[in-house]
Scaffold this motif. Structure first.
Motif, mmCIF file in Angstrom:
data_model
loop_
_atom_site.group_PDB
_atom_site.id
_atom_site.type_symbol
_atom_site.label_atom_id
_atom_site.label_comp_id
_atom_site.label_asym_id
_atom_site.label_seq_id
_atom_site.Cartn_x
_atom_site.Cartn_y
_atom_site.Cartn_z
ATOM 1 N N HIS A 96 1.003 -1.364 0.151
ATOM 2 C CA HIS A 96 -0.183 -0.123 0.045
ATOM 3 C C HIS A 96 1.023 1.635 0.141
ATOM 4 N N ASP A 97 1.797 1.272 0.584
ATOM 5 C CA ASP A 97 3.040 2.203 0.552
ATOM 6 C C ASP A 97 3.727 2.232 -1.090
ATOM 7 N N LEU A 98 3.508 1.751 -1.893
ATOM 8 C CA LEU A 98 3.773 1.582 -3.207
ATOM 9 C C LEU A 98 2.982 2.373 -4.383
ATOM 10 N N PRO A 99 3.904 3.266 -4.946
ATOM 11 C CA PRO A 99 2.363 3.363 -6.209
ATOM 12 C C PRO A 99 1.805 2.964 -6.928
ATOM 13 N N ASP A 100 2.137 1.558 -7.089
ATOM 14 C CA ASP A 100 1.435 0.928 -8.133
ATOM 15 C C ASP A 100 0.048 -0.163 -7.018
ATOM 16 N N GLY A 101 0.785 0.050 -5.855
ATOM 17 C CA GLY A 101 0.396 -0.647 -4.560
ATOM 18 C C GLY A 101 0.406 -2.360 -5.118
ATOM 19 N N PHE A 102 1.507 -2.505 -5.183
ATOM 20 C CA PHE A 102 2.163 -3.506 -5.870
ATOM 21 C C PHE A 102 3.296 -3.992 -5.628
ATOM 22 N N SER A 103 3.958 -5.128 -4.826
ATOM 23 C CA SER A 103 5.045 -5.220 -4.998
ATOM 24 C C SER A 103 5.750 -6.180 -5.050
ATOM 25 N N PRO A 104 7.501 -6.157 -6.310
ATOM 26 C CA PRO A 104 7.732 -7.763 -6.939
ATOM 27 C C PRO A 104 8.053 -8.510 -6.384
ATOM 28 N N GLN A 105 8.180 -8.299 -4.917
ATOM 29 C CA GLN A 105 9.664 -8.799 -3.893
ATOM 30 C C GLN A 105 8.826 -10.396 -3.885
ATOM 31 N N TRP A 163 0.055 -7.390 -16.139
ATOM 32 C CA TRP A 163 0.150 -5.840 -15.677
ATOM 33 C C TRP A 163 0.951 -6.114 -14.439
ATOM 34 N N TRP A 164 0.932 -6.863 -13.462
ATOM 35 C CA TRP A 164 1.870 -6.432 -12.370
ATOM 36 C C TRP A 164 3.057 -7.608 -12.436
ATOM 37 N N GLU A 165 2.855 -8.377 -13.430
ATOM 38 C CA GLU A 165 4.443 -9.031 -14.118
ATOM 39 C C GLU A 165 5.295 -8.270 -14.414
ATOM 40 N N THR A 166 4.067 -7.025 -15.528
ATOM 41 C CA THR A 166 5.257 -6.429 -16.300
ATOM 42 C C THR A 166 5.484 -4.912 -14.986
ATOM 43 N N ILE A 167 5.383 -4.784 -14.448
ATOM 44 C CA ILE A 167 5.722 -4.145 -12.958
ATOM 45 C C ILE A 167 6.834 -4.134 -12.652
ATOM 46 N N ARG A 168 6.611 -5.705 -12.288
ATOM 47 C CA ARG A 168 7.364 -7.288 -11.308
ATOM 48 C C ARG A 168 9.074 -6.222 -12.503
ATOM 49 N N ILE A 169 8.292 -7.075 -13.616
ATOM 50 C CA ILE A 169 9.698 -7.442 -14.410
ATOM 51 C C ILE A 169 10.954 -5.818 -14.584
ATOM 52 N N ARG A 170 9.632 -4.919 -14.663
ATOM 53 C CA ARG A 170 10.110 -3.107 -15.166
ATOM 54 C C ARG A 170 11.226 -3.047 -13.403
ATOM 55 N N ASP A 171 10.691 -3.433 -11.790
ATOM 56 C CA ASP A 171 11.826 -3.033 -10.983
ATOM 57 C C ASP A 171 12.493 -4.086 -10.993
#
Length: 443
Positions: free
Chosen positions: A383-392, A422-430
């Motif tokens: 919830h503290d991250l911009p996209d509401g998603f953590s790639p951890q 979409w979440w996988e795109t963010i994970r790969i980006r980060d």
């Protein structure tokens, strides 16, 4: 018009007129047994008979009314409701003012839901009626505690082949109530074969004997083959504890899975007409909603569970509408087995890596020592991250980047697939990492 068209069925005509004529259930009716003695003394209270089909529950209720000189009122929990109960109570109250009691015999009492069963309570309590309920299901599960506390439960055993053989011989010879007026004879071993095939159900055996005697005609001969042929032709093939029971349940499930509402409704109706407990059908429907529909239509599970709850509220016959609605909804819903595959794959991985430790960042740290050991130190709060998603990572290192759940391409799962992509795109980006694919055993 034949004799059998105008007379009651043989099973009804051959009901015992005295306890001495009653066949079987010696553990309840034999010398010195409490139920038999109470019936002879005319001092019976409300009770529940629990036993398999054709074991004598209805006949025993008739005998109780006879020995106690009470008015006998039959009632079916399958086809009648609380409104009919009120009518019976009104008649019982009127008879009571004239000094005569009433036996209310409720067949298939387990088909009444809990609120319907409560309709009996005040009248059993006041003695307006003596309730005799009959059920093939375990009363502990199907009847309310309040009703059980006001009745005594008697367990009837399945009749032996010897018991049924005696009944068949009596019916074959009895010219007044049986089929003796047809003067048919049975070859040696024929009645014994029928008694064995009846599987403890006297009603079933007598129904077959009547049909076979009518087919043989005046002075005819009954053989084991002719009796068993009639049994196969005339007796419904649904048996709640036999193979055909599971075959029909399977046909129902496969019709739902195959998106055929017509077939699903037909097999549902076969189960109902065969005397199946609706809860068995609802359980299969609820399981199917997860196994074969899953997230393709998340509402399917909600509808199935709501239908079950509606049955508990309504009972028969209105509750059958809820079952039909559930059946049609599930049959016409988009299908996906991805939830089933995901569960199987995750369980296989869990068995294979049963000793894998929980990653430190996923552990809670309620003590200072745990914090010092690094518990929860690197955890990222989504919830503290911009996209509401953590790639951890959320899996142990031994499992890696496995994909247990892969959404299908139908229904709501299209949206689920879009979210995961979409979440996988963010994970790969980060992180700059790609997916490792599916775990072993997952297609």
């Amino acid at each position: 018009m034949s004799l059998f068209d105008v007379r009651p069925p043989l099973a009804a005509r051959m009901r015992p007129r005295t306890l001495e004529e009653f066949v079987g259930q010696d553990h309840l009716l034999g010398p010195g047994r409490s139920l038999g003695e109470a019936i002879r003394a005319g001092t019976v209270g409300s009770m529940i008979f629990w036993g398999p089909p054709g074991s004598g529950k209805t006949s025993l209720a008739h005998l109780i009314a006879h020995y106690t000189d009470r008015h006998f009122v039959p009632f079916s929990a399958v086809t009648e409701g609380v409104a009919r109960v009120r009518e019976i109570i009104a008649g019982a109250e009127q008879r009571r003012t004239l000094g005569r009691g009433t036996i209310l015999f409720c067949d298939e009492i387990h088909r009444f839901n809990r609120s319907q069963q409560d309709a009996f309570l005040p009248h059993v309590e006041s003695g307006v009626i003596t309730l005799v309920g009959a059920t093939t299901e375990n009363p502990s599960f199907e009847l309310t505690g309040a009703l059980l506390s006001r009745t005594r439960v008697y367990v009837l055993d399945r009749l032996t082949a010897g018991d049924i053989g005696r009944l068949l011989s009596m019916a074959l010879e009895d010219r007044e109530r049986g089929v003796g007026d047809l003067e048919v004879t049975a070859e040696p071993g024929a009645l014994a074969a029928l008694a064995e095939a009846a599987d403890g159900d006297a009603r079933r055996a007598l129904t077959v004997l009547e049909a076979a005697a009518e087919r043989a005609g005046q002075g005819g001969v009954l053989t084991a083959a002719s009796l068993l042929e009639v049994m196969a032709a005339r007796i419904p093939t649904h048996d709640k504890s036999g193979e055909e029971h599971f075959n029909i349940l399977s046909a129902y499930h496969k019709s739902l899975r195959g998106s055929d509402p017509q077939g699903a409704l037909y097999w549902m109706a076969r189960l109902i007409e065969g005397g199946e407990d609706p809860m068995t059908i609802f359980r299969r429907a609820i399981a199917m909603a997860s196994e074969d529909i899953g997230l393709a239509d998340p509402q399917a599970l909600t509808v199935a569970v709501a239908g079950r709850d509606a049955w508990h509220q309504l009972g028969a016959p209105e509750g059958y509408l809820a079952l039909a609605e559930v059946t049609i909804y599930l049959a016409t819903a988009p299908k996906s087995n991805s939830v089933y595959l995901a569960l199987q794959a995750a369980r296989e991985a869990a068995r294979r890596t049963a000793a894998a430790p929980v990653p430190l960042h996923l552990r809670n740290a309620p003590t200072g020592l745990m914090k010092a050991l690094g518990y929860g130190a690197a955890y990222q709060y989504p919830h503290d991250l911009p996209d509401g998603f953590s790639p951890q990572p959320y899996l142990p290192a031994e499992v890696g980047r496995a994909e247990f759940y892969r959404p299908g391409s139908r229904g709501f799962e299209k949206k689920v697939a879009e979210r995961l992509a979409w979440w996988e795109t963010i994970r790969i980006r980060d992180t700059g990492e790609g997916s490792s694919g599916a775990p072993p055993g997952h297609p």
